[in-house]
Design a protein around this motif. Structure first.
Motif, mmCIF file in Angstrom:
data_model
loop_
_atom_site.group_PDB
_atom_site.id
_atom_site.type_symbol
_atom_site.label_atom_id
_atom_site.label_comp_id
_atom_site.label_asym_id
_atom_site.label_seq_id
_atom_site.Cartn_x
_atom_site.Cartn_y
_atom_site.Cartn_z
ATOM 1 N N CYS A 1 0.853 -1.196 0.000
ATOM 2 C CA CYS A 1 0.000 0.000 0.000
ATOM 3 C C CYS A 1 0.881 1.235 0.000
ATOM 4 O O CYS A 1 1.688 1.425 0.912
ATOM 5 N N VAL A 2 0.703 2.074 -1.030
ATOM 6 C CA VAL A 2 1.548 3.271 -1.143
ATOM 7 C C VAL A 2 0.855 4.486 -0.511
ATOM 8 O O VAL A 2 1.308 5.616 -0.687
ATOM 9 N N ASP A 3 -0.224 4.221 0.194
ATOM 10 C CA ASP A 3 -0.935 5.273 0.934
ATOM 11 C C ASP A 3 -1.339 6.444 0.040
ATOM 12 O O ASP A 3 -1.263 7.601 0.451
ATOM 13 N N CYS A 4 -1.776 6.105 -1.198
ATOM 14 C CA CYS A 4 -2.160 7.161 -2.130
ATOM 15 C C CYS A 4 -3.535 7.747 -1.804
ATOM 16 O O CYS A 4 -3.871 8.840 -2.239
ATOM 17 N N GLY A 5 -4.341 6.977 -1.081
ATOM 18 C CA GLY A 5 -5.657 7.471 -0.665
ATOM 19 C C GLY A 5 -6.722 7.385 -1.746
ATOM 20 O O GLY A 5 -7.860 7.817 -1.536
ATOM 21 N N CYS B 1 -8.352 4.838 -2.815
ATOM 22 C CA CYS B 1 -9.478 3.980 -2.404
ATOM 23 C C CYS B 1 -10.481 4.768 -1.557
ATOM 24 O O CYS B 1 -11.683 4.470 -1.562
ATOM 25 N N ARG C 1 -9.161 0.251 4.406
ATOM 26 C CA ARG C 1 -7.993 -0.322 5.094
ATOM 27 C C ARG C 1 -8.241 -0.471 6.591
ATOM 28 O O ARG C 1 -7.468 -1.103 7.296
ATOM 29 N N CYS D 1 -7.668 0.683 -6.420
ATOM 30 C CA CYS D 1 -6.392 0.144 -5.964
ATOM 31 C C CYS D 1 -5.727 -0.676 -7.069
ATOM 32 O O CYS D 1 -4.507 -0.599 -7.254
HETATM 33 S S1 SF4 Z 1 -5.657 2.596 -3.313
HETATM 34 FE FE1 SF4 Z 1 -5.756 2.488 -1.096
HETATM 35 S S2 SF4 Z 1 -5.060 0.430 -0.596
HETATM 36 FE FE2 SF4 Z 1 -4.457 0.837 -2.689
HETATM 37 S S3 SF4 Z 1 -2.420 1.649 -2.531
HETATM 38 FE FE3 SF4 Z 1 -3.733 3.419 -2.534
HETATM 39 S S4 SF4 Z 1 -4.149 3.792 -0.374
HETATM 40 FE FE4 SF4 Z 1 -3.268 1.765 -0.496
#
Ligand code: SF4
Ligand code: SF4
Length: 469
Positions: free
Chosen positions: A260-264, A266, A277, A294
């Motif tokens: 998980c790259v914590d892109c947010g 989702c 999460r 994701c």
């Molecule tokens: S979409 Fe959500 S679960 Fe997937 S990498 Fe980004 S933050 Fe992590």
């Protein structure tokens, strides 16, 4: 994760105010499939009152006439017991789908999700732009461009609400009735009232209330936890694989990190604004938008998709998922049992429903010369979509009685309920008659073929009075 962290509703602020969600739209396999399902359901909903099957609208619940047309089948008020089967199918269907597929109903078929996710949000994005543009527009002071955009959106939403309400009303008063009520509202005042109420309610939902329906109104999410267990399929974040989470750049310097790259993303695509999460949550309607979001990130990073995926709690814990467990089999058997009973009942139902009732407050009447007269009515429902010519006679064993009917043969219109008045007269003055006897009416078609029978209890006084001389 602390309880406090997970125990808040994203759309309610610290002071209880509404926090508006600017949901980002994602395109992926599940979202596209959901559009197909939603648009198909929408099409069925809209076309059902306007398409004929067997000479009647595909769905028409004609309450004043107590006739219900459902995909070519005709039901009468006397068939109300079918509702028990329908209730059974709904109850066991919910149990079965929740225990196997979690809240699949919510994300994929519930009208609220269908309207919101596959129509309202698309229209909003078309008129007001992407989430960042919408947010900026909302923060700006009123100016001509903003007024045009907002008013256009409101008008389109109200038209959509009006279309859905018109269709809903058409289910009950038919297309002719709904056209009449649209052009002359006073011709069907109740239908007009329901149309206005529904349009206002849906407009309020589309314009403002939105995900609050799922979060604070709908009871289904409340009892899902009772119906689901660790083997139920649901949308899950793979904690083992994803944690510890971190940005890719940081990942290069801090080892080891999860996927998980914590892109947010989702969270941004979630229609209820939650973070998957944090695990299984009441607000999750299992729409799978976060799965597509994701997956798109994982594809960009050349990593395996499925960090957020449809899975089971058992699988994520490394256990074997048991899809066919006793409770699922019990729900499945119950569902199939009710479905089979319904199909059997419908297939065995006769084309004519015959009931004989006695005249109210008149068990029998002693005529001037001592004959006994019983009166009543035969109610014949024609369940077919074609006319039938019928005639009525008494069974051979009852030929000693005289059957008097103003109309003894009649053409039954398709899908009609008909009433035939009759009198039975016992003229056997000298015989000591029974106080009651069972009489059989026989209905015949034009070729004197028997169509059905109905019983009637002929009543007479215990002691026969002497005829007047
Ligand atoms: S979409 Fe959500 S679960 Fe997937 S990498 Fe980004 S933050 Fe992590
Ligand atoms: S968490 Fe994912 S599946 Fe659940 S409602 Fe949000 S986007 Fe849909």
């Amino acid at each position: 994760m602390s309880l406090e962290e997970n125990d808040t509703v994203k759309t309610i602020g610290d002071d209880g105010e509404r926090v508006w969600l600017y949901v980002r739209r994602v395109v992926g396999r599940f979202v596209l499939l959901r559009y197909i399902v939603s648009w198909t359901l929408f099409l069925i909903l809209f076309l059902a009152p306007w398409i004929d099957i067997n000479g009647h609208p595909a769905i028409f619940l004609d309450l004043p006439q107590r006739r219900f047309y459902v995909f070519g089948l005709t039901f009468f008020a006397t068939n109300a017991y079918y509702l028990l089967f329908v209730a059974g199918l709904i109850i066991f269907g919910i149990f079965l789908s929740s225990s196997t597929l979690g809240r699949a109903w919510c994300g994929w078929v519930c009208p609220q999700s269908v309207f919101m996710e596959s129509f309202v949000r698309l229209i909003e994005e078309f008129i007001e732009g992407k989430p960042a543009q919408r947010k900026r527009l909302d923060r700006e002071a009123w100016h001509i461009k903003k007024i045009i955009k907002k008013v256009s959106k409101w008008v389109v939403f109200i038209i959509l609400a009006g279309m859905i309400s018109t269709t809903t009303v058409a289910y009950f008063i038919g297309r002719q009735g709904v056209l009449e009520s649209q052009f002359d509202p006073w011709s069907h005042p109740v239908a007009t009232g329901i149309f206005i109420f529904l349009t206002a309610l849906l407009s309020f939902d589309f314009l403002w209330f939105r995900e609050q329906v799922c979060l604070i109104v709908c009871p289904y999410g409340r009892f899902q936890s009772v119906l689901m267990d660790k083997h139920s399929v649901s949308v899950w974040y793979d904690v083992q694989r994803g944690e510890p989470r971190g940005k890719t750049k940081i990942k290069e310097s801090h080892q080891p990190l999860g996927d998980c790259v914590d892109c947010g993303l989702c969270i941004q695509v979630c229609p209820t604004g939650i973070d998957i999460r944090k695990g299984s949550q009441l607000e999750c309607i299992q729409c799978a938008a976060c799965v597509d979001a994701c997956d798109s990130i994982m594809q960009q990073l050349n990593r395996a998709t499925g960090l957020v995926r449809y899975s089971t709690e058992a699988e994520l814990k490394g256990e074997k998922t048991r899809y066919f467990r006793p409770r699922v089999l019990a729900y499945l058997l119950a569902f199939l049992g009710v479905l089979s009973a319904l199909i059997l009942t419908i297939s065995l139902a006769t084309s004519l429903d015959i009931r004989v009732t006695r005249m109210v407050d008149a068990p029998y009447e002693v005529l001037e010369h001592g004959q006994i007269k019983n009166g009543g009515q035969i109610r014949v429902s024609n369940h077919l979509n074609e006319p039938i010519m019928i005639s009525v006679k008494l069974a051979a064993k009852d030929q000693d009685l005289s059957l008097v009917m103003p109309i003894q043969s009649l053409e039954l219109k398709p899908a009609s309920v008909n009433h035939l008045i009759f009198f039975l007269i016992d003229s056997s003055l000298e015989k000591l008659n029974q106080a009651r006897r069972e009489v059989t009416f026989v209905l015949l078609d034009e070729k004197q073929k028997e169509l059905g029978k109905a019983q009637f209890t002929f009543l007479a006084p215990e002691v026969r009075v002497s005829p007047k001389q």
